[in-house]
Design an enzyme around this catalytic site. Sequence first.
Site, PDB file in Angstrom:
ATOM      1  N   ASP A 200       0.822  -1.206   0.000  1.00 17.97           N
ATOM      2  CA  ASP A 200       0.000   0.000   0.000  1.00 17.97           C
ATOM      3  C   ASP A 200       0.860   1.262   0.000  1.00 17.97           C
ATOM      4  O   ASP A 200       0.606   2.211  -0.758  1.00 17.97           O
ATOM      5  CB  ASP A 200      -0.923  -0.022   1.219  1.00 17.97           C
ATOM      6  N   ASP A 271      -8.948  -2.029   2.618  1.00 13.00           N
ATOM      7  CA  ASP A 271      -8.715  -1.427   3.929  1.00 13.00           C
ATOM      8  C   ASP A 271      -9.768  -1.854   4.948  1.00 13.00           C
ATOM      9  O   ASP A 271      -9.635  -1.563   6.139  1.00 13.00           O
ATOM     10  CB  ASP A 271      -8.718   0.106   3.797  1.00 13.00           C
TER      11      ASP A 271
END
EC number: 3.4.23.-
Length: 381
Positions: A200, A271
């Site tokens: 990420d 997420d």
Amino acid sequence: MAEQTYSWAYSLVDSSQVSTFLISILLIVYGSFRSLNMDFENQDKEKDSNGSQGGFSGNSTNNSIQTIDSTQALFLPIGASVSLLVMFFFFDSVQVVFTICTAVLATIAFAFLLLPMCQYLTRPCSTQNKISFGCCGRFTVAELLSFSLSVMLVLIWVLTGHWLLMDALAMGLCVAMIAFVRLPSLKVSCLLLSGLLIYDVFWVFFSAYIFNSNVMVKVATQPADNPLDVLSRKLHLGPNVGRDVPRLSLPGKLVFPSSTGSHFSMLGIGDIVMPGLLLCFVLRYDNYKKQATADAQGPANISGRMQKVSYFHCTLIGYFVGLLTATVASRIHRAAQPALLYLVPFTLLPLLTMAYLKGDLRRMWSEPFHAKASSSRFLEV
């Protein structure tokens, strides 16, 4: 100065941010408990079929459930990176196929999300007998109803492209992935989340230096051509057939508009799902530990209050704090932030600390679940 401070603080609690916080937490909690209930259902089926008296174990024998091992956890960020690059470079070529595949998966996932409600609605007026559809399989009335409603919602989404319908499909995907994918141990959890944190951070912060564009943001926000429009052009159906349908923003994220409609808050389903898998793991471990040590006292050096705090509560609070920190960081820097950079430390570190203090760290680290007879089926949260 006071007005600027007030405006900045208000931006953190506007409707879009509050919706993001509430929905993401509710999806994780709901998906985790659906996963736990699936374990109980599978356990009951095993008892009915072979008469065994084994209790709850963290591993399910359901073939539809996927357990991630250490090798998969290490290579998943690499596979995700390859997929991201394919979408970045070849999106125009694969967007229709990707949209159709996403719509099919979202249909099945949203049907899974609706199934408990449909079971509740059909319980008074139908039996649980399954209806045969030949080679397609056997389904209950509730399953057929949930699937029909899901197909209708996907069709309306394709025709309208409305953000609320996209959110509904994304919610179904989140719940289904949390419920059907399992982390077997804390070791695998740390490997997976640490690798995804690096993934990420790299694709949000550093991809622009290599590809002259923020790869993660571009892929996440790029709309796809509507399959109806593409089909109309391929078949030469005329300018008025299928040409007025909107482009589709794919359900790989949750978006919520602010109260003024000036902007949207966005949170990727990764997420939600990846920390959600950790929350699902600790919920199952809490339930296992409750059954295994029903009447046992905690270690003498640990307070009774510490023993009463569950790993699930601790990790869920950490997720909330991490999400809040990510939101503040995005407001300060006025740029997209890799949410896992904040979510992973705020969930893993409190969990590791509490496991060490309670003396469970060694057991949770590797193969934490062991079959044990127990009549308890409920976990208080």
